[in-house]
Enzyme design. Structure first.
Site, short mmCIF file in Angstrom:
data_model
loop_
_atom_site.label_atom_id
_atom_site.label_comp_id
_atom_site.label_asym_id
_atom_site.label_seq_id
_atom_site.Cartn_x
_atom_site.Cartn_y
_atom_site.Cartn_z
CB ALA A 30 -0.88 -0.01 1.23
CB THR A 31 2.05 2.60 -2.59
OG1 THR A 31 2.63 1.34 -2.42
CG2 THR A 31 2.98 3.53 -3.29
#
Lengths: 217, 277
Positions: free
Chosen positions: A17-18
Protein backbone atom coordinates in the site's frame (compact mmCIF):
# COMPACT_ATOMS: atom_id res chain seq x y z
CA UNK A 1 -10.55 -23.38 -11.40
CA UNK A 2 -12.27 -21.32 -8.74
CA UNK A 3 -12.23 -23.88 -5.93
CA UNK A 4 -8.72 -23.40 -4.77
CA UNK A 5 -8.38 -19.88 -6.02
CA UNK A 6 -6.47 -17.86 -3.52
CA UNK A 7 -7.28 -14.19 -3.49
CA UNK A 8 -4.29 -12.85 -5.35
CA UNK A 9 -1.59 -10.83 -3.81
CA UNK A 10 -3.71 -9.26 -1.08
CA UNK A 11 -2.34 -11.85 1.27
CA UNK A 12 1.00 -12.08 -0.41
CA UNK A 13 4.28 -11.11 1.05
CA UNK A 14 5.17 -7.71 -0.23
CA UNK A 15 1.68 -6.38 -0.66
CA UNK A 16 2.29 -2.74 -1.10
CA UNK A 17 0.00 0.00 0.00
CA UNK A 18 1.60 3.12 -1.21
CA UNK A 19 1.51 6.69 -2.29
CA UNK A 20 2.71 7.43 -5.80
CA UNK A 21 2.45 10.60 -7.83
CA UNK A 22 3.41 12.08 -11.17
CA UNK A 23 3.18 15.64 -12.55
CA UNK A 24 3.73 16.97 -16.08
CA UNK A 25 5.57 20.19 -16.73
CA UNK A 26 6.74 21.87 -19.88
CA UNK A 27 9.78 19.84 -20.88
CA UNK A 28 9.30 16.73 -18.79
CA UNK A 29 7.71 15.04 -15.82
CA UNK A 30 8.33 14.74 -12.10
CA UNK A 31 7.52 11.44 -10.39
CA UNK A 32 7.58 10.54 -6.73
CA UNK A 33 6.79 7.70 -4.33
CA UNK A 34 7.10 6.72 -0.68
CA UNK A 35 9.30 3.76 0.26
CA UNK A 36 7.25 1.37 2.41
CA UNK A 37 6.43 -2.27 1.57
CA UNK A 38 4.23 -4.05 4.08
CA UNK A 39 3.35 -7.69 4.72
CA UNK A 40 0.29 -7.37 6.88
CA UNK A 41 1.39 -5.16 9.76
CA UNK A 42 5.12 -5.73 9.30
CA UNK A 43 7.18 -3.38 7.14
CA UNK A 44 9.12 -5.80 4.98
CA UNK A 45 11.17 -3.11 3.27
CA UNK A 46 11.36 0.48 4.50
CA UNK A 47 13.58 1.72 1.67
CA UNK A 48 11.75 0.33 -1.37
CA UNK A 49 12.29 1.92 -4.74
CA UNK A 50 8.90 2.07 -6.42
CA UNK A 51 10.07 4.19 -9.36
CA UNK A 52 11.10 1.66 -11.97
CA UNK A 53 12.78 2.52 -15.28
CA UNK A 54 11.04 1.04 -18.29
CA UNK A 55 13.20 2.77 -20.85
CA UNK A 56 15.75 5.59 -20.94
CA UNK A 57 13.16 8.36 -20.59
CA UNK A 58 10.14 6.38 -19.38
CA UNK A 59 9.45 5.35 -15.79
CA UNK A 60 6.61 3.71 -13.97
CA UNK A 61 5.42 4.17 -10.40
CA UNK A 62 4.18 0.91 -8.89
CA UNK A 63 1.43 0.37 -6.33
CA UNK A 64 -0.43 -2.79 -5.35
CA UNK A 65 1.21 -6.18 -5.12
CA UNK A 66 4.99 -6.01 -5.25
CA UNK A 67 5.28 -9.36 -7.02
CA UNK A 68 2.68 -8.52 -9.65
CA UNK A 69 4.00 -5.05 -10.43
CA UNK A 70 7.61 -6.23 -10.65
CA UNK A 71 6.59 -8.97 -13.04
CA UNK A 72 4.51 -6.60 -15.18
CA UNK A 73 7.26 -3.99 -15.27
CA UNK A 74 9.80 -6.63 -16.35
CA UNK A 75 7.51 -7.87 -19.11
CA UNK A 76 6.69 -4.37 -20.38
CA UNK A 77 10.30 -3.19 -20.35
CA UNK A 78 11.23 -6.22 -22.44
CA UNK A 79 8.44 -5.59 -24.92
CA UNK A 80 9.23 -1.87 -25.11
CA UNK A 81 12.95 -2.48 -25.55
CA UNK A 82 12.27 -4.88 -28.40
CA UNK A 83 9.84 -2.44 -30.01
CA UNK A 84 12.34 0.40 -29.72
CA UNK A 85 15.11 -1.65 -31.34
CA UNK A 86 12.80 -2.60 -34.21
CA UNK A 87 11.77 1.01 -34.70
CA UNK A 88 15.34 2.27 -34.25
CA UNK A 89 13.87 5.17 -32.28
CA UNK A 90 13.18 5.94 -28.63
CA UNK A 91 9.66 4.68 -27.81
CA UNK A 92 6.68 6.90 -27.06
CA UNK A 93 5.31 7.19 -23.53
CA UNK A 94 1.87 6.44 -24.96
CA UNK A 95 3.19 3.11 -26.28
CA UNK A 96 4.55 2.14 -22.87
CA UNK A 97 1.27 3.13 -21.24
CA UNK A 98 -0.71 1.04 -23.70
CA UNK A 99 1.50 -1.99 -23.10
CA UNK A 100 0.79 -1.67 -19.38
CA UNK A 101 -2.90 -1.24 -20.04
CA UNK A 102 -3.12 -4.32 -22.25
CA UNK A 103 -1.44 -6.51 -19.66
CA UNK A 104 -3.36 -5.08 -16.71
CA UNK A 105 -6.70 -5.36 -18.47
CA UNK A 106 -6.24 -8.85 -19.88
CA UNK A 107 -5.19 -10.28 -16.51
CA UNK A 108 -7.33 -7.98 -14.41
CA UNK A 109 -8.79 -10.80 -12.28
CA UNK A 110 -5.44 -12.26 -11.36
CA UNK A 111 -3.41 -9.11 -10.90
CA UNK A 112 -3.44 -6.42 -8.32
CA UNK A 113 -1.52 -3.51 -9.82
CA UNK A 114 -2.06 0.23 -9.96
CA UNK A 115 0.57 1.85 -12.16
CA UNK A 116 1.39 5.40 -13.22
CA UNK A 117 3.48 5.62 -16.40
CA UNK A 118 5.39 8.85 -16.92
CA UNK A 119 8.16 10.03 -19.19
CA UNK A 120 9.37 12.26 -21.95
CA UNK A 121 9.33 11.71 -25.69
CA UNK A 122 10.04 13.88 -28.68
CA UNK A 123 6.52 13.92 -30.04
CA UNK A 124 4.50 15.13 -27.07
CA UNK A 125 7.07 16.09 -24.43
CA UNK A 126 6.35 15.20 -20.82
CA UNK A 127 3.32 12.94 -20.32
CA UNK A 128 1.65 11.17 -17.41
CA UNK A 129 -0.67 8.21 -17.98
CA UNK A 130 -2.46 6.39 -15.20
CA UNK A 131 -3.38 2.69 -15.37
CA UNK A 132 -5.29 1.95 -12.16
CA UNK A 133 -6.50 -1.51 -11.07
CA UNK A 134 -8.86 -2.92 -13.63
CA UNK A 135 -6.85 -1.73 -16.61
CA UNK A 136 -8.18 1.70 -17.55
CA UNK A 137 -5.84 4.10 -19.34
CA UNK A 138 -6.14 7.84 -19.18
CA UNK A 139 -3.70 10.72 -19.59
CA UNK A 140 -3.69 13.31 -16.82
CA UNK A 141 -1.49 16.35 -16.14
CA UNK A 142 -1.18 15.25 -12.52
CA UNK A 143 -1.96 11.83 -11.14
CA UNK A 144 -1.78 10.17 -7.73
CA UNK A 145 -2.20 6.53 -6.79
CA UNK A 146 -1.97 4.02 -3.99
CA UNK A 147 -3.73 3.85 -0.65
CA UNK A 148 -2.31 7.18 0.50
CA UNK A 149 -3.67 9.02 -2.50
CA UNK A 150 -7.13 9.31 -0.93
CA UNK A 151 -5.76 11.73 1.63
CA UNK A 152 -4.27 14.18 -0.83
CA UNK A 153 -6.86 14.61 -3.56
CA UNK A 154 -8.00 17.83 -1.93
CA UNK A 155 -4.43 19.11 -1.66
CA UNK A 156 -3.73 18.28 -5.30
CA UNK A 157 -6.92 19.90 -6.53
CA UNK A 158 -6.33 23.10 -4.61
CA UNK A 159 -2.58 23.48 -5.11
CA UNK A 160 -2.00 22.31 -8.68
CA UNK A 161 -1.69 24.94 -11.37
CA UNK A 162 -0.58 24.42 -14.93
CA UNK A 163 2.66 25.98 -16.12
CA UNK A 164 4.79 25.08 -13.08
CA UNK A 165 8.55 24.80 -13.44
CA UNK A 166 10.51 21.67 -12.66
CA UNK A 167 11.52 22.92 -9.21
CA UNK A 168 7.94 23.89 -8.38
CA UNK A 169 6.77 20.44 -9.46
CA UNK A 170 9.41 18.75 -7.29
CA UNK A 171 8.33 20.86 -4.34
CA UNK A 172 4.65 20.16 -5.00
CA UNK A 173 5.25 16.39 -5.25
CA UNK A 174 7.37 16.28 -2.09
CA UNK A 175 4.72 18.21 -0.13
CA UNK A 176 1.89 16.00 -1.36
CA UNK A 177 3.75 12.77 -0.58
CA UNK A 178 4.76 14.04 2.86
CA UNK A 179 1.13 14.82 3.66
CA UNK A 180 -0.02 11.41 2.47
CA UNK A 181 2.70 9.62 4.44
CA UNK A 182 1.68 11.53 7.54
CA UNK A 183 -1.92 10.33 7.34
CA UNK A 184 -1.66 6.89 5.72
CA UNK A 185 -0.29 4.11 7.89
CA UNK A 186 0.69 2.05 4.87
CA UNK A 187 2.90 4.79 3.42
CA UNK A 188 6.11 6.05 4.92
CA UNK A 189 9.88 5.89 4.97
CA UNK A 190 11.64 8.23 2.57
CA UNK A 191 10.39 10.17 -0.43
CA UNK A 192 11.97 9.15 -3.72
CA UNK A 193 11.75 11.70 -6.52
CA UNK A 194 12.82 11.70 -10.14
CA UNK A 195 12.68 14.38 -12.83
CA UNK A 196 12.70 13.15 -16.43
CA UNK A 197 13.51 15.58 -19.23
CA UNK A 198 14.97 15.47 -22.72
CA UNK A 199 18.48 15.84 -21.34
CA UNK A 200 18.13 13.00 -18.88
CA UNK A 201 17.15 11.86 -15.48
CA UNK A 202 17.70 13.34 -12.03
CA UNK A 203 16.92 11.15 -9.03
CA UNK A 204 16.80 12.39 -5.47
CA UNK A 205 15.82 11.13 -2.04
CA UNK A 206 14.34 13.10 0.83
CA UNK A 207 15.12 11.32 4.09
CA UNK A 208 12.57 10.99 6.86
CA UNK A 209 13.92 13.78 8.99
CA UNK A 210 14.17 16.17 6.06
CA UNK A 211 10.55 15.85 4.93
CA UNK A 212 8.48 19.03 4.74
CA UNK A 213 6.48 19.48 7.92
CA UNK A 214 2.94 20.67 8.28
CA UNK A 215 0.51 21.30 11.05
CA UNK A 216 -0.03 18.16 13.12
CA UNK A 217 -2.84 18.09 15.64
CA UNK B 1 -13.39 -15.48 -15.96
CA UNK B 2 -15.82 -13.06 -14.45
CA UNK B 3 -15.47 -13.22 -10.70
CA UNK B 4 -17.03 -10.67 -8.46
CA UNK B 5 -14.18 -9.99 -6.15
CA UNK B 6 -14.83 -8.51 -2.77
CA UNK B 7 -11.36 -7.86 -1.53
CA UNK B 8 -11.01 -8.53 2.16
CA UNK B 9 -8.45 -6.54 4.05
CA UNK B 10 -5.33 -8.62 4.70
CA UNK B 11 -5.54 -10.50 7.98
CA UNK B 12 -2.28 -10.35 9.91
CA UNK B 13 -1.00 -13.46 11.67
CA UNK B 14 -1.68 -17.05 10.74
CA UNK B 15 -3.88 -18.28 7.94
CA UNK B 16 -5.96 -21.29 8.97
CA UNK B 17 -7.68 -22.00 5.66
CA UNK B 18 -6.00 -25.36 5.29
CA UNK B 19 -7.12 -26.43 8.77
CA UNK B 20 -10.78 -26.20 7.74
CA UNK B 21 -10.01 -28.16 4.61
CA UNK B 22 -8.19 -30.81 6.67
CA UNK B 23 -11.15 -31.10 9.02
CA UNK B 24 -13.45 -31.73 6.08
CA UNK B 25 -11.06 -34.37 4.75
CA UNK B 26 -10.85 -36.09 8.14
CA UNK B 27 -14.63 -36.24 8.37
CA UNK B 28 -14.78 -37.71 4.90
CA UNK B 29 -12.21 -40.39 5.78
CA UNK B 30 -14.14 -41.51 8.82
CA UNK B 31 -13.64 -41.68 12.56
CA UNK B 32 -10.23 -42.65 13.84
CA UNK B 33 -8.62 -42.59 10.40
CA UNK B 34 -7.47 -39.02 10.44
CA UNK B 35 -3.85 -38.93 9.43
CA UNK B 36 -3.46 -35.59 7.80
CA UNK B 37 0.18 -35.33 6.68
CA UNK B 38 2.10 -32.61 8.45
CA UNK B 39 4.37 -30.60 6.16
CA UNK B 40 7.82 -30.02 7.53
CA UNK B 41 8.18 -26.29 8.05
CA UNK B 42 11.44 -24.79 9.00
CA UNK B 43 10.08 -22.16 11.46
CA UNK B 44 13.27 -20.30 11.10
CA UNK B 45 15.46 -17.33 11.71
CA UNK B 46 17.71 -16.44 8.81
CA UNK B 47 19.67 -13.26 8.26
CA UNK B 48 22.10 -11.73 5.83
CA UNK B 49 24.38 -8.71 5.90
CA UNK B 50 26.57 -7.05 3.28
CA UNK B 51 29.96 -6.24 4.77
CA UNK B 52 33.09 -4.61 3.46
CA UNK B 53 34.46 -7.29 1.15
CA UNK B 54 31.62 -9.73 1.02
CA UNK B 55 28.43 -11.10 2.41
CA UNK B 56 27.65 -12.88 5.69
CA UNK B 57 24.64 -15.21 5.83
CA UNK B 58 23.38 -16.84 9.01
CA UNK B 59 20.68 -19.33 9.99
CA UNK B 60 19.49 -21.39 12.92
CA UNK B 61 19.29 -25.18 12.54
CA UNK B 62 15.88 -26.23 13.81
CA UNK B 63 13.26 -27.83 11.58
CA UNK B 64 9.85 -28.33 13.16
CA UNK B 65 6.92 -30.54 12.26
CA UNK B 66 4.09 -28.89 14.18
CA UNK B 67 5.30 -28.87 17.76
CA UNK B 68 7.99 -31.52 17.41
CA UNK B 69 11.54 -30.69 16.41
CA UNK B 70 12.04 -32.91 13.40
CA UNK B 71 15.67 -32.03 12.71
CA UNK B 72 18.04 -30.43 15.18
CA UNK B 73 20.85 -29.90 12.72
CA UNK B 74 19.01 -28.88 9.59
CA UNK B 75 21.05 -27.07 6.95
CA UNK B 76 19.23 -23.94 5.87
CA UNK B 77 22.04 -22.30 3.95
CA UNK B 78 21.95 -23.89 0.53
CA UNK B 79 24.64 -23.94 -2.14
CA UNK B 80 23.68 -22.23 -5.36
CA UNK B 81 27.01 -21.54 -7.04
CA UNK B 82 30.62 -21.31 -5.85
CA UNK B 83 30.04 -17.62 -5.17
CA UNK B 84 26.34 -17.64 -4.27
CA UNK B 85 24.54 -19.16 -1.29
CA UNK B 86 20.89 -18.98 -0.31
CA UNK B 87 19.14 -19.11 3.08
CA UNK B 88 15.64 -20.53 2.95
CA UNK B 89 12.64 -20.12 5.24
CA UNK B 90 9.16 -21.52 4.83
CA UNK B 91 8.30 -25.05 3.75
CA UNK B 92 11.48 -27.14 3.95
CA UNK B 93 10.79 -29.20 0.83
CA UNK B 94 10.06 -26.12 -1.24
CA UNK B 95 13.22 -24.28 -0.25
CA UNK B 96 15.34 -27.43 -0.81
CA UNK B 97 14.01 -28.24 -4.23
CA UNK B 98 13.83 -24.67 -5.48
CA UNK B 99 17.43 -24.00 -4.54
CA UNK B 100 18.58 -27.31 -6.00
CA UNK B 101 16.82 -26.52 -9.27
CA UNK B 102 18.34 -23.06 -9.34
CA UNK B 103 21.78 -24.46 -8.64
CA UNK B 104 21.54 -26.98 -11.49
CA UNK B 105 20.35 -24.36 -13.94
CA UNK B 106 23.13 -21.97 -12.99
CA UNK B 107 25.76 -24.71 -13.34
CA UNK B 108 24.51 -25.44 -16.86
CA UNK B 109 24.57 -21.74 -17.62
CA UNK B 110 28.15 -21.46 -16.34
CA UNK B 111 29.27 -24.32 -18.53
CA UNK B 112 27.49 -22.97 -21.58
CA UNK B 113 28.66 -19.40 -21.29
CA UNK B 114 31.98 -19.79 -19.48
CA UNK B 115 30.94 -17.13 -16.96
CA UNK B 116 30.41 -17.18 -13.23
CA UNK B 117 26.75 -16.56 -12.47
CA UNK B 118 25.75 -13.22 -11.00
CA UNK B 119 23.60 -12.89 -7.91
CA UNK B 120 21.06 -10.74 -9.74
CA UNK B 121 20.63 -13.49 -12.33
CA UNK B 122 19.89 -16.07 -9.63
CA UNK B 123 17.41 -13.67 -8.05
CA UNK B 124 15.66 -13.05 -11.36
CA UNK B 125 15.37 -16.78 -12.15
CA UNK B 126 13.89 -17.40 -8.71
CA UNK B 127 11.53 -14.50 -9.04
CA UNK B 128 10.24 -15.68 -12.43
CA UNK B 129 9.69 -19.22 -11.19
CA UNK B 130 7.94 -18.28 -7.96
CA UNK B 131 5.69 -15.76 -9.69
CA UNK B 132 4.56 -18.46 -12.11
CA UNK B 133 3.42 -20.63 -9.20
CA UNK B 134 1.44 -17.80 -7.58
CA UNK B 135 2.68 -18.49 -4.08
CA UNK B 136 2.03 -22.23 -4.10
CA UNK B 137 5.74 -22.76 -3.53
CA UNK B 138 6.25 -21.56 0.04
CA UNK B 139 9.84 -20.40 -0.24
CA UNK B 140 11.12 -17.23 1.43
CA UNK B 141 14.73 -16.89 0.35
CA UNK B 142 17.68 -14.69 1.16
CA UNK B 143 20.09 -14.88 -1.74
CA UNK B 144 23.60 -13.64 -1.07
CA UNK B 145 26.82 -13.70 -3.00
CA UNK B 146 29.82 -11.95 -4.46
CA UNK B 147 30.31 -11.51 -8.17
CA UNK B 148 32.16 -9.21 -10.54
CA UNK B 149 29.77 -6.35 -9.76
CA UNK B 150 30.24 -6.55 -5.99
CA UNK B 151 28.56 -8.15 -2.96
CA UNK B 152 24.79 -8.31 -2.89
CA UNK B 153 21.87 -9.61 -0.88
CA UNK B 154 18.41 -10.13 -2.34
CA UNK B 155 15.17 -11.17 -0.69
CA UNK B 156 12.79 -13.21 -2.84
CA UNK B 157 9.27 -13.75 -1.52
CA UNK B 158 6.98 -16.71 -2.21
CA UNK B 159 4.81 -14.71 -4.60
CA UNK B 160 7.79 -13.57 -6.63
CA UNK B 161 8.60 -10.18 -5.18
CA UNK B 162 12.24 -9.18 -4.96
CA UNK B 163 13.96 -6.62 -2.74
CA UNK B 164 17.56 -5.54 -2.75
CA UNK B 165 18.67 -4.31 0.66
CA UNK B 166 21.96 -4.19 2.62
CA UNK B 167 20.71 -6.28 5.54
CA UNK B 168 17.84 -8.67 5.92
CA UNK B 169 16.14 -11.14 8.25
CA UNK B 170 13.39 -13.62 7.40
CA UNK B 171 11.47 -16.50 8.91
CA UNK B 172 9.33 -16.71 12.01
CA UNK B 173 12.08 -15.14 14.10
CA UNK B 174 12.64 -12.23 11.77
CA UNK B 175 11.18 -9.54 14.00
CA UNK B 176 13.63 -10.31 16.78
CA UNK B 177 16.58 -10.61 14.40
CA UNK B 178 15.62 -7.41 12.58
CA UNK B 179 15.67 -5.52 15.86
CA UNK B 180 19.31 -6.45 16.38
CA UNK B 181 20.22 -5.68 12.77
CA UNK B 182 18.50 -2.30 12.77
CA UNK B 183 20.31 -1.36 15.94
CA UNK B 184 23.85 -2.32 15.01
CA UNK B 185 24.16 -2.43 11.25
CA UNK B 186 26.65 -0.01 9.68
CA UNK B 187 27.60 0.11 6.02
CA UNK B 188 30.96 -1.47 5.07
CA UNK B 189 31.53 -3.31 8.35
CA UNK B 190 34.57 -5.49 8.90
CA UNK B 191 34.05 -9.19 8.40
CA UNK B 192 34.44 -10.20 12.05
CA UNK B 193 32.04 -7.51 13.18
CA UNK B 194 29.53 -8.63 10.56
CA UNK B 195 29.80 -12.26 11.71
CA UNK B 196 29.18 -11.22 15.31
CA UNK B 197 26.22 -9.11 14.24
CA UNK B 198 24.62 -11.93 12.27
CA UNK B 199 25.24 -14.40 15.08
CA UNK B 200 23.59 -12.06 17.57
CA UNK B 201 20.66 -11.50 15.25
CA UNK B 202 20.08 -15.25 14.84
CA UNK B 203 20.50 -15.72 18.56
CA UNK B 204 17.81 -13.12 19.22
CA UNK B 205 15.55 -15.08 16.89
CA UNK B 206 16.37 -18.35 18.67
CA UNK B 207 15.67 -16.86 22.09
CA UNK B 208 12.42 -15.17 21.18
CA UNK B 209 10.87 -17.61 18.71
CA UNK B 210 9.74 -21.14 19.45
CA UNK B 211 10.20 -22.24 15.87
CA UNK B 212 13.90 -21.38 15.84
CA UNK B 213 16.58 -22.97 17.92
CA UNK B 214 19.55 -25.24 18.35
CA UNK B 215 22.77 -24.20 16.63
CA UNK B 216 23.76 -21.25 14.46
CA UNK B 217 25.30 -21.69 11.01
CA UNK B 218 27.26 -18.89 9.38
CA UNK B 219 28.39 -18.61 5.78
CA UNK B 220 30.90 -15.94 4.76
CA UNK B 221 31.26 -15.30 1.05
CA UNK B 222 34.08 -13.11 -0.28
CA UNK B 223 35.76 -12.75 -3.64
CA UNK B 224 38.48 -15.08 -2.37
CA UNK B 225 36.12 -17.88 -1.45
CA UNK B 226 33.48 -19.21 0.87
CA UNK B 227 33.77 -20.08 4.55
CA UNK B 228 30.81 -22.23 5.52
CA UNK B 229 31.01 -22.58 9.29
CA UNK B 230 28.60 -25.21 10.45
CA UNK B 231 27.98 -24.86 13.33
CA UNK B 232 29.36 -21.45 14.13
CA UNK B 233 27.93 -21.63 17.59
CA UNK B 234 26.45 -24.62 19.29
CA UNK B 235 23.44 -24.44 21.50
CA UNK B 236 24.25 -24.48 25.21
CA UNK B 237 21.37 -26.90 25.80
CA UNK B 238 22.73 -30.29 24.85
CA UNK B 239 21.27 -33.65 25.78
CA UNK B 240 23.46 -36.60 26.73
CA UNK B 241 22.51 -39.50 24.55
CA UNK B 242 24.05 -42.93 24.85
CA UNK B 243 23.88 -43.64 21.13
CA UNK B 244 24.76 -47.27 21.82
CA UNK B 245 21.92 -49.50 22.83
CA UNK B 246 23.56 -52.92 23.10
CA UNK B 247 22.86 -54.83 26.31
CA UNK B 248 24.83 -57.67 27.88
CA UNK B 249 23.32 -61.13 27.48
CA UNK B 250 21.53 -61.86 30.75
CA UNK B 251 20.29 -58.27 31.24
CA UNK B 252 16.75 -59.48 30.65
CA UNK B 253 16.01 -62.55 32.89
CA UNK B 254 14.55 -65.61 31.11
CA UNK B 255 11.47 -66.82 32.95
CA UNK B 256 10.64 -69.93 30.95
CA UNK B 257 11.62 -71.61 27.71
CA UNK B 258 9.41 -73.59 25.32
CA UNK B 259 10.65 -75.40 22.18
CA UNK B 260 8.16 -76.34 19.45
CA UNK B 261 9.38 -78.57 16.61
CA UNK B 262 8.18 -77.66 13.16
CA UNK B 263 7.20 -80.78 11.19
CA UNK B 264 8.53 -80.14 7.70
CA UNK B 265 8.11 -82.47 4.73
CA UNK B 266 10.61 -82.53 1.86
CA UNK B 267 8.44 -81.98 -1.20
CA UNK B 268 10.83 -81.25 -4.04
CA UNK B 269 14.57 -81.08 -4.48
CA UNK B 270 16.56 -79.56 -7.34
CA UNK B 271 20.32 -79.23 -7.72
CA UNK B 272 21.85 -76.60 -9.95
CA UNK B 273 25.55 -76.74 -10.63
CA UNK B 274 27.49 -73.46 -10.54
CA UNK B 275 30.24 -72.75 -13.03
CA UNK B 276 33.19 -72.27 -10.76
CA UNK B 277 36.05 -72.79 -13.24
Amino acid sequence: SCDFYVSPARRSSGFRATTIMAVEFDGGVVIGADSRTTTGAYIANRVTDKLTPIHDRIFCCRSGSAADTQAIADAVSYQLGFHSIELDEPPLVQTAANLFKQMCYRYREELMAGIIVAGWDKRRGGQVYTVPMGGMLVRQPVSVGGSGSSYIYGFIDSKYKSGMTKEECLRFTADALALAMERDGSSGGVVRLAAITESGLERSVILGNQLPTFFSA
Amino acid sequence: MALSHVFESPVPGFNFENSTRNLLLEDALGEGKSNAPKPLKTGTTIAGVVCKDGVVLGADTRATSSEVVADKMCAKIHYIAPNIYCCGAGTAADTEKTTELLSSNLTIFSMNSGRNPRVVMAANILQNMLFRYHGAIGANLILGGVDCTGSHIYRVGPYGSMDKVPYLAMGSGDLAAMGVLEDRFKPRMEQEEAKTLVRDAIRAGIMSDLGSGNNIDICVITSKGVDYIRPYQESEYKDNRQKKYKYKPGTTPVLCEKVVRLELELVHETVQKMETS
